[in-house]
Design a protein around this motif. Sequence first.
Motif, PDB file in Angstrom:
ATOM      1  N   PHE A 105       0.838  -1.197   0.000  1.00 25.99           N
ATOM      2  CA  PHE A 105       0.000   0.000   0.000  1.00 25.99           C
ATOM      3  C   PHE A 105       0.872   1.246   0.000  1.00 25.99           C
ATOM      4  CE2 PHE A 105      -2.131  -3.428   2.218  1.00 25.99           C
ATOM      5  CZ  PHE A 105      -3.309  -3.519   1.495  1.00 25.99           C
ATOM      6  N   ASN A 106       0.486   2.232  -0.803  1.00 25.20           N
ATOM      7  CA  ASN A 106       1.117   3.540  -0.820  1.00 25.20           C
ATOM      8  C   ASN A 106       0.264   4.418   0.095  1.00 25.20           C
ATOM      9  OD1 ASN A 106       1.697   6.252  -1.344  1.00 25.20           O
ATOM     10  ND2 ASN A 106       2.187   5.873  -3.491  1.00 25.20           N
ATOM     11  N   LEU A 107       0.697   4.588   1.336  1.00 21.48           N
ATOM     12  CA  LEU A 107      -0.093   5.339   2.316  1.00 21.48           C
ATOM     13  C   LEU A 107      -0.171   6.822   1.998  1.00 21.48           C
ATOM     14  CD1 LEU A 107       1.120   3.644   5.611  1.00 21.48           C
ATOM     15  CD2 LEU A 107      -0.882   3.088   4.231  1.00 21.48           C
ATOM     16  N   THR A 108       0.780   7.333   1.238  1.00 23.79           N
ATOM     17  CA  THR A 108       0.754   8.741   0.852  1.00 23.79           C
ATOM     18  C   THR A 108      -0.428   9.009  -0.066  1.00 23.79           C
ATOM     19  OG1 THR A 108       3.164   8.795   1.029  1.00 23.79           O
ATOM     20  CG2 THR A 108       2.103  10.627  -0.141  1.00 23.79           C
ATOM     21  N   ALA A 109      -0.618   8.146  -1.052  1.00 24.91           N
ATOM     22  CA  ALA A 109      -1.712   8.310  -2.024  1.00 24.91           C
ATOM     23  C   ALA A 109      -2.999   7.640  -1.571  1.00 24.91           C
ATOM     24  CB  ALA A 109      -1.289   7.733  -3.372  1.00 24.91           C
ATOM     25  N   ASP A 110      -2.908   6.630  -0.714  1.00 24.53           N
ATOM     26  CA  ASP A 110      -4.061   5.810  -0.322  1.00 24.53           C
ATOM     27  C   ASP A 110      -4.010   5.511   1.173  1.00 24.53           C
ATOM     28  OD1 ASP A 110      -6.204   3.974  -0.299  1.00 24.53           O
ATOM     29  OD2 ASP A 110      -4.951   2.329  -1.023  1.00 24.53           O
ATOM     30  N   PRO A 111      -4.268   6.515   2.031  1.00 27.51           N
ATOM     31  CA  PRO A 111      -4.150   6.297   3.477  1.00 27.51           C
ATOM     32  C   PRO A 111      -5.150   5.279   4.033  1.00 27.51           C
ATOM     33  CG  PRO A 111      -4.973   8.503   3.020  1.00 27.51           C
ATOM     34  CD  PRO A 111      -4.592   7.905   1.706  1.00 27.51           C
ATOM     35  N   SER A 112      -6.224   4.988   3.295  1.00 26.37           N
ATOM     36  CA  SER A 112      -7.200   4.012   3.766  1.00 26.37           C
ATOM     37  C   SER A 112      -6.793   2.577   3.422  1.00 26.37           C
ATOM     38  CB  SER A 112      -8.578   4.302   3.177  1.00 26.37           C
ATOM     39  OG  SER A 112      -8.551   4.128   1.771  1.00 26.37           O
ATOM     40  N   GLU A 113      -5.660   2.418   2.750  1.00 29.45           N
ATOM     41  CA  GLU A 113      -5.151   1.101   2.361  1.00 29.45           C
ATOM     42  C   GLU A 113      -6.196   0.306   1.584  1.00 29.45           C
ATOM     43  OE1 GLU A 113      -3.325  -0.957   5.699  1.00 29.45           O
ATOM     44  OE2 GLU A 113      -2.820   0.967   6.586  1.00 29.45           O
ATOM     45  N   SER A 114      -6.830   0.948   0.639  1.00 30.85           N
ATOM     46  CA  SER A 114      -7.903   0.295  -0.115  1.00 30.85           C
ATOM     47  C   SER A 114      -7.424  -0.372  -1.390  1.00 30.85           C
ATOM     48  CB  SER A 114      -9.005   1.309  -0.441  1.00 30.85           C
ATOM     49  OG  SER A 114      -8.491   2.353  -1.239  1.00 30.85           O
ATOM     50  N   MET A 115      -6.197  -0.050  -1.860  1.00 30.91           N
ATOM     51  CA  MET A 115      -5.708  -0.613  -3.122  1.00 30.91           C
ATOM     52  C   MET A 115      -4.369  -1.324  -2.917  1.00 30.91           C
ATOM     53  SD  MET A 115      -6.715   2.383  -5.875  1.00 30.91           S
ATOM     54  CE  MET A 115      -5.173   3.190  -5.607  1.00 30.91           C
ATOM     55  N   ASN A 116      -4.372  -2.635  -3.108  1.00 24.98           N
ATOM     56  CA  ASN A 116      -3.149  -3.421  -3.056  1.00 24.98           C
ATOM     57  C   ASN A 116      -2.426  -3.220  -4.385  1.00 24.98           C
ATOM     58  OD1 ASN A 116      -1.123  -5.320  -2.946  1.00 24.98           O
ATOM     59  ND2 ASN A 116      -2.490  -7.081  -2.731  1.00 24.98           N
ATOM     60  N   ILE A 117      -1.248  -2.596  -4.344  1.00 24.87           N
ATOM     61  CA  ILE A 117      -0.532  -2.256  -5.574  1.00 24.87           C
ATOM     62  C   ILE A 117       0.725  -3.105  -5.772  1.00 24.87           C
ATOM     63  CG2 ILE A 117      -1.467   0.084  -5.691  1.00 24.87           C
ATOM     64  CD1 ILE A 117       1.180   1.073  -4.462  1.00 24.87           C
ATOM     65  N   ALA A 118       0.797  -4.262  -5.120  1.00 24.63           N
ATOM     66  CA  ALA A 118       1.979  -5.122  -5.233  1.00 24.63           C
ATOM     67  C   ALA A 118       2.235  -5.545  -6.670  1.00 24.63           C
ATOM     68  CB  ALA A 118       1.835  -6.348  -4.337  1.00 24.63           C
ATOM     69  N   ALA A 119       1.189  -5.883  -7.414  1.00 21.61           N
ATOM     70  CA  ALA A 119       1.365  -6.356  -8.792  1.00 21.61           C
ATOM     71  C   ALA A 119       1.928  -5.275  -9.703  1.00 21.61           C
ATOM     72  CB  ALA A 119       0.041  -6.869  -9.347  1.00 21.61           C
ATOM     73  N   SER A 120       1.596  -4.019  -9.434  1.00 21.64           N
ATOM     74  CA  SER A 120       2.083  -2.933 -10.291  1.00 21.64           C
ATOM     75  C   SER A 120       3.432  -2.365  -9.831  1.00 21.64           C
ATOM     76  CB  SER A 120       1.040  -1.814 -10.377  1.00 21.64           C
ATOM     77  OG  SER A 120       0.786  -1.273  -9.108  1.00 21.64           O
ATOM     78  N   HIS A 121       3.948  -2.866  -8.712  1.00 16.29           N
ATOM     79  CA  HIS A 121       5.266  -2.446  -8.198  1.00 16.29           C
ATOM     80  C   HIS A 121       6.058  -3.694  -7.782  1.00 16.29           C
ATOM     81  CE1 HIS A 121       2.921   1.254  -7.809  1.00 16.29           C
ATOM     82  NE2 HIS A 121       4.065   1.900  -7.848  1.00 16.29           N
ATOM     83  N   PRO A 122       6.357  -4.593  -8.726  1.00 17.62           N
ATOM     84  CA  PRO A 122       6.987  -5.870  -8.360  1.00 17.62           C
ATOM     85  C   PRO A 122       8.376  -5.724  -7.738  1.00 17.62           C
ATOM     86  CG  PRO A 122       6.971  -5.595 -10.746  1.00 17.62           C
ATOM     87  CD  PRO A 122       6.129  -4.485 -10.167  1.00 17.62           C
ATOM     88  N   HIS A 123       9.152  -4.718  -8.121  1.00 17.98           N
ATOM     89  CA  HIS A 123      10.494  -4.546  -7.559  1.00 17.98           C
ATOM     90  C   HIS A 123      10.413  -4.115  -6.089  1.00 17.98           C
ATOM     91  CE1 HIS A 123      12.368  -5.310 -11.355  1.00 17.98           C
ATOM     92  NE2 HIS A 123      11.708  -4.318 -11.947  1.00 17.98           N
ATOM     93  N   ILE A 124       9.480  -3.225  -5.787  1.00 16.51           N
ATOM     94  CA  ILE A 124       9.295  -2.790  -4.402  1.00 16.51           C
ATOM     95  C   ILE A 124       8.765  -3.954  -3.573  1.00 16.51           C
ATOM     96  CG2 ILE A 124       7.968  -1.273  -2.880  1.00 16.51           C
ATOM     97  CD1 ILE A 124       8.137   0.848  -5.117  1.00 16.51           C
ATOM     98  N   ALA A 125       7.796  -4.692  -4.114  1.00 15.05           N
ATOM     99  CA  ALA A 125       7.234  -5.844  -3.402  1.00 15.05           C
ATOM    100  C   ALA A 125       8.332  -6.865  -3.084  1.00 15.05           C
ATOM    101  CB  ALA A 125       6.115  -6.477  -4.223  1.00 15.05           C
ATOM    102  N   ALA A 126       9.179  -7.173  -4.065  1.00 11.75           N
ATOM    103  CA  ALA A 126      10.267  -8.140  -3.851  1.00 11.75           C
ATOM    104  C   ALA A 126      11.252  -7.631  -2.796  1.00 11.75           C
ATOM    105  CB  ALA A 126      10.981  -8.421  -5.162  1.00 11.75           C
ATOM    106  N   GLU A 127      11.573  -6.352  -2.855  1.00 14.03           N
ATOM    107  CA  GLU A 127      12.485  -5.764  -1.871  1.00 14.03           C
ATOM    108  C   GLU A 127      11.890  -5.863  -0.464  1.00 14.03           C
ATOM    109  OE1 GLU A 127      14.265  -1.437  -0.500  1.00 14.03           O
ATOM    110  OE2 GLU A 127      13.204  -1.560  -2.406  1.00 14.03           O
ATOM    111  N   PHE A 128      10.588  -5.599  -0.343  1.00 16.28           N
ATOM    112  CA  PHE A 128       9.958  -5.615   0.973  1.00 16.28           C
ATOM    113  C   PHE A 128       9.840  -7.032   1.525  1.00 16.28           C
ATOM    114  CE2 PHE A 128       7.693  -1.219   0.721  1.00 16.28           C
ATOM    115  CZ  PHE A 128       8.925  -0.606   0.597  1.00 16.28           C
TER     116      PHE A 128
END
Length: 148
Positions: A105-128
């Motif tokens: 979740f990008n809390l800056t853009a989506d503070p309600s954590e309503s959109m899981n964006i792991a698929a559109s940010h695979p490098h960040i997801a893998a790093e995390f």
Amino acid sequence: TIPTGMESQHLFAFEDLLPTAAELAGVPKELWPETDGVSIAPLLTGKGIQQQHSHLYWEYCDYSERGGGSMKQSYAHGWVQALRVDRSGTEWKALRSNRGSLQLFNLTADPSESMNIAASHPHIAAEFVHLMEDSRFETSYWPSTSSK
């Protein structure tokens, strides 16, 4: 003295409370117990250089039957790993239940954590996922697997 009305976006967690209180009370660092926390006394007093967390990591277990809540992603059943990273003006949060798929979740853009964006940010997801595994300390008192 801590200024009245002070506000900060500094990434802070419970484990920072003890070193902060110890420093503000004047306890020498060599007498502090071992902790993952960092003192935020420099931030509060404006004196010294403030150490930053590279990330915050925590775990919790949830086998309750409550089923949901306003933030369903936070209520995944089982052993849950959570991560917070603030980087380049973006506040990130990641959750993973039972070492399954990562929710990002990008809390800056989506503070309600309503959109899981792991698929559109695979490098960040893998790093995390890597950060979660590196932060994990396996112990028989808090195992990462369950018989449930």
